[in-house]
Design an enzyme around this catalytic site. Structure first.
Site: not given
Ligand code: EPU
Length: 340
Positions: A165, A239, A335
């Site tokens: 990012r 995010s 972010e």
């Molecule tokens: N998780 C939780 N609780 C939550 C949210 C997430 O426990 O409320 C855990 C999930 O269970 C999972 C892990 O966190 O094990 C990762 O969650 P997820 O795959 O939903 O992705 P994220 O880390 O929340 C990142 C990116 C997203 C992208 C997704 C999928 C960042 C800041 N965000 O989110 O990007 O779509 O991975 O690759 O890196 C964005 O940047 O705006 C964005 C949406």
């Protein structure tokens, strides 16, 4: 080219916050961009480059300068061989429309980044990524107006300083380059497993065993629709926090208390911990703070339900950062960029 005055930034940012921009102008060619930029710089006006406004937070005082909206179009095949097709995309194109076009051409490389809001020119700034892909993996080079040397330059991938990012465009060269187009090298092969956990889980659920660019796009669309509020309907910036990067010694300590914590090894003595999970552990998921809701399907997302201004957002953000710091001794970071 028309210069508009006193334009409410809340109408141009998906968080729907922010006072007026003194001036706002749309540019449709690199030459227009250069003319507007140099003219504003000569008048010592602060300048901010805006894409889709889906990753930018505007403040209540607005912006006492000129906001330049880059609308440069273009989608052109610049090279083609047996295995790859290289495409140059104008900075003003909708990112998702460009993704769709590449998927329709059966090209691989950005299909997992389907449905990310915003423009193609904004994508490298935060090195957008989702479901196992990030733009740094396919970007060959980009063209930009270099406001320091007042010339157009081509920056190769390695010059962009891509990291999680992050890039030079929001780091130490912030404000210097204005991206006019990006060039991506995409593969003619089908998407190959292993897939990001959430994608694989979706494929398993639907018993999908043949993976194409279309099936990945469809899966990502379904997952995002379920987890992320549509910014054209519900005010948010995706995010709101970056995932946390911690040193491995700190990780070892944390894992003693939280053995089930999800962790991604970054390979350089650091690991990424999902900030959504950290926030969830503080009990704030689903809560409303100062009119901002911590999204109940993904705690990384803040929704502007009834914030009266930037101050509300800042108060909510700081409470969340404080709660995570108190519980985990981890400093999480915002972010989206600030329009200032
Ligand atoms: N998780 C939780 N609780 C939550 C949210 C997430 O426990 O409320 C855990 C999930 O269970 C999972 C892990 O966190 O094990 C990762 O969650 P997820 O795959 O939903 O992705 P994220 O880390 O929340 C990142 C990116 C997203 C992208 C997704 C999928 C960042 C800041 N965000 O989110 O990007 O779509 O991975 O690759 O890196 C964005 O940047 O705006 C964005 C949406």
């Amino acid at each position: 080219m028309e210069v508009h005055t006193n334009i409410p930034l809340k109408n141009f940012t998906t968080m729907k916050l922010g006072g007026p921009a003194k001036f706002m102008v749309e540019v449709r060619t690199p030459e227009e961009l250069q003319a507007v930029y140099d003219n504003a710089a000569a008048k010592n006006l602060p300048i901010f480059i805006l894409g889709g406004g889906s990753n930018v937070i505007a403040r209540d005082e607005g912006f006492a300068g000129i906001v330049i909206r880059v609308r440069i179009p273009g989608f052109e095949i610049v090279a083609d061989d047996i295995n790859t097709t290289t495409i140059k995309i104008g900075a003003g194109e909708s990112w998702d429309s460009a993704v769709k076009r590449t998927v329709d051409m059966h090209l691989s490389g950005i299909e997992a980044m389907s449905m990310i809001p915003g423009t193609a020119g904004a994508a490298p700034v935060q090195n957008v990524g989702a479901y196992g892909q990030e733009i740094a993996d396919t970007l060959v080079s980009l063209e930009a107006y270099d406001s320091q040397t007042k010339s157009f330059v081509v920056l190769q991938n390695e010059a962009c300083g891509f990291a999680y990012r992050d890039s030079i465009f929001r780091g130490d060269q912030k404000g210097r380059y204005i991206i006019t187009n990006i060039t991506l090298k995409l593969s003619k092969s089908l998407p190959q497993p292993p897939f990001y956990d959430a994608l694989q889980a979706y494929f398993d659920k639907l018993n999908i065993k043949i993976f194409t660019q279309e099936t990945v796009r469809d899966a990502v669309t379904a997952i995002r629709t379920e987890k992320l509020p549509d910014p054209t309907i519900t005010p948010n910036t995706g995010s709101f926090f970056k995932n946390a990067i911690v040193e491995n010694w700190q990780l070892t300590e944390l894992q003693q208390t939280y053995p089930d914590m999800k962790v991604f090894d970054m390979g350089n003595g650091t690991s990424k911990i999902p900030t959504g999970w950290l926030i969830e552990q503080t009990g704030l998921k689903g809560q409303v703070l100062h009119g901002m809701r911590v999204h109940d399907k993904n705690a990384l997302v803040l929704i502007n339900e009834s914030a009266t201004g930037y101050a509300d957002l800042a108060a909510a953000r700081d409470e969340i950062i404080g709660a995570v710091r108190d519980k985990f001794r981890i400093q999480i970071e915002q972010e989206p960029l600030e329009l200032s």
